[in-house]
Design a protein around this motif. Structure first.
Motif, PDB file in Angstrom:
ATOM      1  N   ARG A   1     -18.051 -14.179  -5.009  1.00  0.00           N
ATOM      2  CA  ARG A   1     -17.414 -13.122  -5.802  1.00  0.00           C
ATOM      3  C   ARG A   1     -16.769 -13.721  -7.059  1.00  0.00           C
ATOM      4  NH1 ARG A   1     -16.496  -8.008  -6.465  1.00  0.00           N
ATOM      5  NH2 ARG A   1     -14.581  -7.513  -7.565  1.00  0.00           N
TER       6      ARG A   1
ATOM      7  N   THR B   1     -23.159  -6.929  -7.283  1.00  0.00           N
ATOM      8  CA  THR B   1     -23.405  -6.755  -5.851  1.00  0.00           C
ATOM      9  C   THR B   1     -24.686  -7.465  -5.429  1.00  0.00           C
ATOM     10  OG1 THR B   1     -22.317  -4.623  -6.021  1.00  0.00           O
ATOM     11  CG2 THR B   1     -23.541  -5.049  -4.016  1.00  0.00           C
TER      12      THR B   1
ATOM     13  N   THR C   1     -25.700  -0.951  -2.324  1.00  0.00           N
ATOM     14  CA  THR C   1     -25.516  -1.298  -0.916  1.00  0.00           C
ATOM     15  C   THR C   1     -26.468  -0.520  -0.023  1.00  0.00           C
ATOM     16  OG1 THR C   1     -23.192  -1.527  -1.446  1.00  0.00           O
ATOM     17  CG2 THR C   1     -23.771  -1.589   0.867  1.00  0.00           C
TER      18      THR C   1
ATOM     19  N   GLU D   1     -16.179  -0.258  -9.751  1.00  0.00           N
ATOM     20  CA  GLU D   1     -17.211  -1.088  -9.123  1.00  0.00           C
ATOM     21  C   GLU D   1     -17.370  -0.727  -7.649  1.00  0.00           C
ATOM     22  OE1 GLU D   1     -16.266  -5.228  -8.827  1.00  0.00           O
ATOM     23  OE2 GLU D   1     -17.839  -5.481  -7.319  1.00  0.00           O
ATOM     24  N   SER D   2     -16.222  -0.594  -6.956  1.00  0.00           N
ATOM     25  CA  SER D   2     -16.290  -0.333  -5.510  1.00  0.00           C
ATOM     26  C   SER D   2     -16.960   1.007  -5.222  1.00  0.00           C
ATOM     27  CB  SER D   2     -14.892  -0.380  -4.905  1.00  0.00           C
ATOM     28  OG  SER D   2     -14.159   0.750  -5.297  1.00  0.00           O
TER      29      SER D   2
ATOM     30  N   ASN E   1     -21.029   0.721  -6.434  1.00  0.00           N
ATOM     31  CA  ASN E   1     -21.925  -0.205  -5.731  1.00  0.00           C
ATOM     32  C   ASN E   1     -22.540   0.433  -4.491  1.00  0.00           C
ATOM     33  OD1 ASN E   1     -20.071  -0.334  -3.641  1.00  0.00           O
ATOM     34  ND2 ASN E   1     -19.194  -2.270  -4.309  1.00  0.00           N
TER      35      ASN E   1
ATOM     36  N   ALA F   1     -20.427  -5.713  -0.276  1.00  0.00           N
ATOM     37  CA  ALA F   1     -19.919  -4.573  -1.038  1.00  0.00           C
ATOM     38  C   ALA F   1     -18.400  -4.448  -0.939  1.00  0.00           C
ATOM     39  CB  ALA F   1     -20.565  -3.290  -0.534  1.00  0.00           C
TER      40      ALA F   1
ATOM     41  N   ASN G   1     -23.994 -11.105  -5.189  1.00  0.00           N
ATOM     42  CA  ASN G   1     -23.237 -11.419  -3.976  1.00  0.00           C
ATOM     43  C   ASN G   1     -24.119 -11.383  -2.733  1.00  0.00           C
ATOM     44  OD1 ASN G   1     -20.299 -11.922  -4.259  1.00  0.00           O
ATOM     45  ND2 ASN G   1     -20.438 -10.102  -5.524  1.00  0.00           N
TER      46      ASN G   1
END
Lengths: 578, 578
Positions: free
Chosen positions: A333, A105, A178, A170-171, A174, A144, A108
């Motif tokens: 990504r 993250t 974030t 991961e989602s 993170n 994110a 990114n």
């Protein structure tokens, strides 16, 4: 007519009703859900609704309130995700997941932020007034991956468990990154000068936010488990505690600016095991069912609102900025996944294949969290551009990526999820291997995951279970529980098929040679008992042997414990024999 | 710390948590709930909470908001009551219940209102400024028996079903009368002069409010049943519709100033049968469980808030007015029950005994509805006196009557509820008698309850079921459903006791003489099938015979239908043979 009086609950109920009816509508046509993901259809319904509202009122339809989203719509989905999280693959891949969630993250955010700043320097695009900080802020909210969107798509495509947990984990995790980066950049935007101290404070904050969330979640989870010890007399309010404590953990974490998502997930995962053992079977069915129902409705509402909020005059259109945002989101990504997986694969035997990498990169969907965060931005002159760019990225990922991922998974022949649940035999084997590996790790002095799992299991059975479980005398291993569940399911199936051998509620209808049947039955019914015994002995003693037997460990000092003494003796004996 | 942000959901969750924990606390001591009703204990907890808040802040604690009560706390309780209403005793006694609810409540309102006005005329009491209209307004809010309080007490004392339904049914159905009278007197208080037209409009309004509520409830109930026809693909949101539609019926009724309680009860009773047949077993468990849980929490919150709201400076104390209110409430209720029961007993074979009458009169508890209504009164100088009187009446009825009713029931040896559920044999008998009585009523030309029940059943099976049920091909009678339920329960019991004769999930452990067992089993398993067949034939054909056979009815004109022709022929034949 007194509409004012009932307006709030009436409108809420109507929205939920609309969402539920929309869901029913899609499933009436069997072919539709298999081609288009539900999330796309719901956004489409939202777009139509928004269009109607816009057409009738001639002003922008109401935008999804960020407060409503974060306080009421998000928690049920995350709770559901945490409660039904497959804990084994999650903990087996926790290192990889954390790497993707934290380093990925950050990668990114800075990647997208800096490259968009580069775009802003091109004079032809008229974007020179967007500062680096604003670009980084935008990067922090657009980078994110969104758990709601990921879940909605990945639940339908049934990829293998590891791949699913990598993207979904991961989602979820993170969130801490974030939250910290978003708040950091937002406060930097309002500061006149930024000192290097502030940057360090930001890095420290990350640990506070993440670990604080975990701590809050653990506290509430354990309290919930402890509370359900005392609900034997009033079974009917048992499900309530599961919901109340997890919601409280989320709210408490949010109150202290910690990661609410982390808190509620840890709370749900922590309490699950103990709560399940304490509450009644019907309560548990209600908990599971209601959780699924609630998250399903929240999910539906979020996508519909996403559609409704898209319509209106909140947008400022700038072709280059928006197009480059989409492109950079994809590129950074993909690069991130490639680089990180390279390092991950160097340290693992069970590597992530290039097909899996492609799906991980392609499954990085953005959703309602980005959308709510962009509306929470402080007012500045380019906010509408950011809103437009966020909307386009979300619609692009949900529609284009969401709709093509299923054909791609088919095309690449990505390994799918196995359909059947593991058999009892498999379960015994897995458990056996766990103990074996823990023993090997112990002997080799390697503090691996099996070592820690074993330690945790020991702590759990020695202290936690005694405090948190109501009936500690009969702790049941998961194998015995699975067996009981299978038996119950089987019994219901038998009863429904009218095959149940013996019906004492109608004794008059049973024929006379009852004694014979009873004898036969006794003979047969020994088996489940014997089986249960065998399983219990297996499940418990495999563990007990390891516990009580001698174990060499290079981290225990000589004379530290009796066991260590004993182990040392054996070691000396072996040395001598060699 | 950002408390502002999460305040609303956080405080709501904490209140619910407090309520749930209080409930757990009581049940930890086994003796406490058997002596003191839970409602008293909860009010007591509320009083302590209120005292603490008052002591800390030095100002009156927050009063239960009438809007919160009527919009959020009351509906779950009434929904639960309606959904689990035993429909047979309810409809068998509907006449008596309506008499008590309508005439009884009007009797109480005017009785209490006029006698309190009489007290106000005594100069020594300093109450001459309370007008007749204000006294009647007060009477209209204090006269109504409260369903929440009645349910809380009567669920614990287990009196016989008829007695329970008489008190509880009255407390539910008096809502329409209370709403109309309360609003009527409140508008009269604000009018300069009252014309006789207004009084007639008031009488007309009563029918509109009551029947309107029923109509709204029926509409939503049927829509709910129809909606659940289409939820086969998404079982998980099925329970939602039950809650959404019933809540919508309540809100819609309230919006149009109709009786919300009537609407939600009719909706729940109407949809129950069809929804149960349409939704899955797990969904149904969730619906039942969640309804019970929700109503239980609402109930707890109401009593705690009642306690909290009692503390403070809202009261004006006037000994004579308050004492006489309590006395008149008791006297007029007792008189009303005596007089009305006298008339009821003249028209019924199964009379209400004097013991039952005493319990009906004594069980007329007042509760949170009165409390919310008194706070909704327009401001006038004696409002605080009314609040004080209402609080005292509620506390008196809940504490004194609520705590003594159980010993009194024991002392009087009032007939108790039977513990066991009716057997299949009894069910067949009851159903058989129903058809028999319907036939007798038909022949004798009496339009009694069995006649109407039969007509309704015919309409249901001919039209409603076809529209509202998903699988109309296999309509199952209640007996078959009961049988299936018993079988399922029995199967689970067997499985839990390890007595299940046959476990295909572990075939390796079953011994070799399997063929013998299977043979034996086949022999036995015929029985349930045969039984099911017998029952289905009984349940369906009892009805069909009546439908298709010749029936004389003095209300069918000659030549009206083919059947009537046929019947006439038989009649002529019989006449001739005589």
């Amino acid at each position: 007519l007194d509409y004012q009086h009932v307006q709030v609950p009436f409108e809420i109920t109507l929205w939920i009703m609309l969402a539920s009816l929309a869901k029913i509508g899609f499933h009436l046509y069997n072919k539709l859900p298999s081609v288009v993901p539900e999330s796309c259809l719901l956004i489409f319904v939202g777009l139509i609704m928004g269009g109607i509202i816009y057409g009738l009122n001639d002003k922008s339809p109401p935008v999804m309130d960020s407060d409503i989203f974060f306080l009421y719509l998000l928690p049920p989905i995350v709770l559901d995700a945490g409660y039904f999280m497959p804990s084994r693959p999650f903990f087996e891949n926790i290192g990889t997941i954390l790497l993707y969630a934290v380093v990925g993250t950050i990668w990114n955010v800075f990647g997208i932020g800096f490259s968009l700043y580069g775009i802003c320097q091109v004079k032809a695009f008229h974007l020179q007034d967007v500062s680096l900080l604003h670009n980084l802020l935008f990067g922090s909210l657009i980078a994110a991956v969104d758990p709601v969107a990921v879940l909605a798509v990945f639940e339908e495509i049934h990829v293998n468990e590891k791949l699913h947990i990598l993207v979904f984990g991961e989602s979820l995790l993170n969130d801490a990154v974030t939250v910290v980066l978003y708040k950091l950049f937002r406060s930097f935007c309002e500061m006149p000068t930024i000192k290097s101290v502030d940057v360090f404070v930001g890095v420290g904050k990350f640990f506070v936010v993440g670990l604080g969330g975990v701590l809050v979640g653990l506290t509430f989870g354990m309290t919930a488990a402890f509370t359900t010890r005392f609900t034997k007399e009033i079974r009917v309010i048992e499900p309530l505690f599961v919901f109340l404590y997890s919601y409280l953990s989320y709210l408490t974490a949010e109150m202290f600016h910690l990661s609410g998502i982390m808190a509620i997930i840890v709370c749900a995962m922590g309490m699950k095991r103990y709560v399940e053992a304490n509450i009644s079977l019907k309560s548990h069915t209600t908990v599971k069912y209601f959780m699924k129902m609630w998250s399903s409705v929240s999910d539906t509402l979020i996508f519909i609102f996403l559609g409704v909020s898209t319509i209106g005059e909140n947008h400022e259109w700038n072709w280059p900025y928006i197009c480059f945002t989409v492109i950079f989101c994809l590129i950074w990504r993909a690069l991130g996944v490639l680089v990180l997986t390279f390092f991950v694969n160097r340290f693992h035997v069970n590597t992530i294949t290039s097909k899996d990498q492609f799906i991980i990169a392609y499954g990085g969907l953005r959703g309602a969290i980005c959308f709510s965060l962009v509306f929470l931005l402080p007012d500045f002159h380019r906010k509408k551009l950011f809103i437009a760019a966020t909307t386009v990225v979300i619609l692009f990922t949900v529609f284009v990526q969401g709709m093509t991922i299923r054909p791609l998974v088919d095309l690449l022949a990505v390994k799918r999820k196995r359909e059947s649940a593991p058999t009892v035999g498999e379960q015994i084997h897995i458990r056996f291997l766990d103990h074996l590996l823990a023993g090997i790790e112990d002997i080799s002095g390697h503090w691996g995951q099996y070592y820690w799992k074993d330690k945790l299991e020991y702590f759990n059975s020695k202290y936690l279970q005694k405090i948190l479980l109501r009936e500690y005398d009969q702790p049941k291993s998961s194998i015995v529980l699975l067996y009981e569940k299978l038996e119950r399911k089987h019994a219901i199936e038998l009863a429904e098929a009218g095959q149940l051998g013996h019906a004492p509620s109608h004794p008059s209808l049973i024929n006379n040679d009852r004694t014979v049947i009873t004898d036969k039955k006794l003979e047969v019914t020994l088996n489940p008992d014997v089986l249960e015994n065998i399983q219990e002995i297996l499940a418990r003693n495999l563990y007990r042997i390891r516990r009580t037997g001698p174990a060499y460990n290079r981290h225990t000092l000589p004379g530290e414990t009796e066991h260590a003494e004993h182990a040392k003796e054996i070691l000396i004996l072996r040395h001598k024999s060699l």
